[in-house]
Design a protein around this motif. Sequence first.
Motif: not given
Length: 337
Positions: A107-122
Amino acid sequence: MKSATLSIAHNAAGIPSSVALTGAGLKKPDLALRPDSLGVRNVATGATVRFPLTLYNRGSDTLRVASVTSSKKEFSVALPRPELVIAPGDSQTVMVSFTPSASGDLTGSLTVSSNDPDRKALSIPVSGAGVPLTLSADLNPAEGDQNQTSAGGVKPGKKVTVQVFVKDAPQIKGFTVRVAFDSLRVKFVPGSFAVGPVAAGLAGLANPQKDYVEIGGAALGSGTGGGSGLLGTLAFEAQPGFEKEAVLRIPLMIWNRVTGGRQEIQTDIQVALTSEGGALTPDFDGDGEVGFSDFFEFAAAFGKKADGDSAKFDLDGDGEIGFGDFFAFAAEFGKKK
């Protein structure tokens, strides 16, 4: 831009009872992921399987995705560009790879980094399971696994034999191997499948479809199989549309175990048929010279179909060992190789 009118009820003389309002909301991107979790099971250790992850921009401004990272090395995502640019209301699908290095759950996780101001890392959870399976495909028709994963000199009409080997197969009363291919380039040769010694107690079956064929064996009565060695052989023929390369891929293996029932295993075994190179040599015995020992081997195969061990004598590639091959052999007789 939005506009509205604010009405005010009052009894003051000479003061307006309404006020015009205008304004613009803050534009911003809004990242969403689908699905919101990813999982894959029963992947052969060392194999790589891929599954989709879609990134949505639900906002009103351009979304810029800088990276997708994983907490475990077995999961990875390769972005098609250094930065993904997704317009408002649009989406982009990327492929997640899972390559288990050992058997067992992960098990693990994937993290998406973007310029979304509310969730910089989802982040979303990912899971996978590796299972032991050592499967291989060999394009060398000689006995034993030669680990030959490409065959050259293929042209329309030429037949190529594929041998499927396995190590440490469980005790089984049936099995299925799916071989996928481009039907515009190659086709499965009907009647070419035969079970090997590992499945000697099983009756061979082949189920050809448009772009894949499922080969396997099933127990009739008390027959079983298992162990290491040749699981089965089959042949493909290059079609008129063949050019440059055709890939044969094994994405799925199914065991019907004597104990434990049915088990589907995802894998990614590939071999390639190419039009480049691959010229056959008339030095059949490999002693460095085209001589009488080579002639005796050739004579024993004369008139046969170019299948299995006899494929090496088909010097002109027409699928049969005939006079065309004899003339090619005679032209090289006595030469060093």
